[in-house]
Write a protein that holds these residues in place. Sequence first.
Motif, mmCIF file in Angstrom:
data_model
loop_
_atom_site.group_PDB
_atom_site.id
_atom_site.type_symbol
_atom_site.label_atom_id
_atom_site.label_comp_id
_atom_site.label_asym_id
_atom_site.label_seq_id
_atom_site.Cartn_x
_atom_site.Cartn_y
_atom_site.Cartn_z
ATOM 1 N N GLU A 6 27.866 31.142 46.052
ATOM 2 C CA GLU A 6 28.852 31.466 45.076
ATOM 3 C C GLU A 6 29.418 33.035 45.137
ATOM 4 O OE1 GLU A 6 31.007 29.620 43.119
ATOM 5 O OE2 GLU A 6 30.039 28.015 44.099
ATOM 6 N N GLU A 7 28.260 33.803 45.359
ATOM 7 C CA GLU A 7 28.539 35.064 45.296
ATOM 8 C C GLU A 7 28.971 35.534 46.925
ATOM 9 O OE1 GLU A 7 25.905 39.225 46.556
ATOM 10 O OE2 GLU A 7 24.738 37.576 45.224
ATOM 11 N N LEU A 8 28.715 34.604 48.055
ATOM 12 C CA LEU A 8 29.542 34.971 49.231
ATOM 13 C C LEU A 8 31.002 34.490 49.142
ATOM 14 C CD1 LEU A 8 26.669 34.074 51.943
ATOM 15 C CD2 LEU A 8 27.616 36.412 51.226
ATOM 16 N N ARG A 9 31.119 33.298 48.600
ATOM 17 C CA ARG A 9 32.519 32.770 48.388
ATOM 18 C C ARG A 9 33.387 33.877 47.445
ATOM 19 N NH1 ARG A 9 30.096 27.637 48.934
ATOM 20 N NH2 ARG A 9 29.199 27.684 46.926
ATOM 21 N N GLY A 10 32.927 34.258 46.572
ATOM 22 C CA GLY A 10 33.274 35.172 45.716
ATOM 23 C C GLY A 10 33.950 36.601 46.527
ATOM 24 N N ARG A 11 32.802 36.914 47.422
ATOM 25 C CA ARG A 11 33.177 38.298 48.212
ATOM 26 C C ARG A 11 34.292 37.968 49.069
ATOM 27 N NH1 ARG A 11 27.423 40.060 50.322
ATOM 28 N NH2 ARG A 11 28.594 41.059 51.895
ATOM 29 N N GLY A 12 34.186 36.967 49.623
ATOM 30 C CA GLY A 12 35.166 36.210 50.659
ATOM 31 C C GLY A 12 36.432 36.271 50.128
ATOM 32 N N MET A 13 36.790 35.799 49.002
ATOM 33 C CA MET A 13 37.889 35.766 48.192
ATOM 34 C C MET A 13 38.443 37.008 47.817
ATOM 35 S SD MET A 13 39.014 32.683 48.234
ATOM 36 C CE MET A 13 40.367 32.658 46.978
ATOM 37 N N ARG A 14 37.400 37.845 47.457
ATOM 38 C CA ARG A 14 37.983 39.393 47.114
ATOM 39 C C ARG A 14 38.731 40.011 48.647
ATOM 40 N NH1 ARG A 14 33.667 39.047 43.637
ATOM 41 N NH2 ARG A 14 32.123 39.981 45.245
ATOM 42 N N ALA A 15 37.716 39.661 49.587
ATOM 43 C CA ALA A 15 38.311 40.444 50.920
ATOM 44 C C ALA A 15 39.811 39.717 51.205
ATOM 45 C CB ALA A 15 37.334 39.971 52.011
ATOM 46 N N LEU A 16 40.035 38.266 50.883
ATOM 47 C CA LEU A 16 41.363 37.899 51.337
ATOM 48 C C LEU A 16 42.434 38.414 50.277
ATOM 49 C CD1 LEU A 16 40.587 34.178 52.251
ATOM 50 C CD2 LEU A 16 41.011 35.868 53.552
ATOM 51 N N ASP A 17 41.971 38.600 49.319
ATOM 52 C CA ASP A 17 42.829 39.193 48.201
ATOM 53 C C ASP A 17 43.309 40.625 48.779
ATOM 54 O OD1 ASP A 17 42.922 36.758 46.741
ATOM 55 O OD2 ASP A 17 41.501 37.731 45.313
ATOM 56 N N THR A 18 42.193 41.535 49.135
ATOM 57 C CA THR A 18 42.605 42.849 49.490
ATOM 58 C C THR A 18 43.429 42.618 50.760
ATOM 59 O OG1 THR A 18 40.524 43.358 48.736
ATOM 60 C CG2 THR A 18 41.359 44.893 50.361
ATOM 61 N N ALA A 19 43.345 41.797 51.759
ATOM 62 C CA ALA A 19 43.939 41.676 52.992
ATOM 63 C C ALA A 19 45.479 41.221 52.544
ATOM 64 C CB ALA A 19 43.422 40.692 53.786
ATOM 65 N N LEU A 20 45.480 40.466 51.658
ATOM 66 C CA LEU A 20 47.077 39.758 51.091
ATOM 67 C C LEU A 20 47.850 41.174 50.488
ATOM 68 C CD1 LEU A 20 46.524 36.428 49.925
ATOM 69 C CD2 LEU A 20 47.830 36.940 51.903
ATOM 70 N N ALA A 21 47.150 42.129 49.745
ATOM 71 C CA ALA A 21 47.597 43.089 49.143
ATOM 72 C C ALA A 21 48.103 44.115 50.221
ATOM 73 C CB ALA A 21 46.693 43.863 48.290
ATOM 74 N N LYS A 22 47.381 44.397 51.129
ATOM 75 C CA LYS A 22 47.597 45.280 52.264
ATOM 76 C C LYS A 22 48.762 45.050 52.896
ATOM 77 C CE LYS A 22 43.463 48.027 53.096
ATOM 78 N NZ LYS A 22 43.742 49.348 53.205
ATOM 79 N N ALA A 23 49.012 43.419 53.246
ATOM 80 C CA ALA A 23 49.838 43.092 53.971
ATOM 81 C C ALA A 23 51.224 43.359 53.112
ATOM 82 C CB ALA A 23 49.639 41.574 54.496
ATOM 83 N N HIS A 24 51.205 42.901 51.737
ATOM 84 C CA HIS A 24 52.316 43.200 51.230
ATOM 85 C C HIS A 24 52.766 44.641 50.984
ATOM 86 C CE1 HIS A 24 55.027 41.842 47.914
ATOM 87 N NE2 HIS A 24 54.687 43.090 47.098
ATOM 88 N N GLU A 25 51.751 45.559 50.984
ATOM 89 C CA GLU A 25 52.316 46.687 50.973
ATOM 90 C C GLU A 25 52.925 47.220 52.197
ATOM 91 O OE1 GLU A 25 48.538 49.241 50.219
ATOM 92 O OE2 GLU A 25 48.302 48.375 48.272
ATOM 93 N N ALA A 26 52.540 46.754 53.396
ATOM 94 C CA ALA A 26 53.032 46.998 54.606
ATOM 95 C C ALA A 26 54.300 46.402 54.684
ATOM 96 C CB ALA A 26 51.956 46.426 55.890
ATOM 97 N N GLN A 27 54.618 45.216 54.066
ATOM 98 C CA GLN A 27 55.848 44.665 54.252
ATOM 99 C C GLN A 27 56.788 45.620 53.321
ATOM 100 O OE1 GLN A 27 56.262 41.005 52.115
ATOM 101 N NE2 GLN A 27 58.272 40.503 52.983
#
Length: 100
Positions: free
Chosen positions: A36-57
Amino acid sequence: MLEQNISTVNNDVKTLVKDAQALFTAATALTGEKAEELRGRGMRALDTALAKAHEAQISAVAASKEVAKQADVYVKENPWRSIAAAAGVGLLIGVIIGRK
């Protein structure tokens, strides 16, 4: 400058997505709290990636609007130069197409 920022964000997003994929892969082999901890960290990493992509857009859209605005001002201030440049480009394209 914009190209460098887009390249940096692109690399950051790729790194974050790869990290998230690695975390999800590791989480599949585990069970319980650790998984669960690893899945949570993975989801946070994906959320961060999406936020950075949105900022770039947003940044790219703002930059393209500024370039379009500057081009509009230039054309309005220099209509004959703009017409001459467009005619030159048209002539060049015509010559290239005519050769084929």
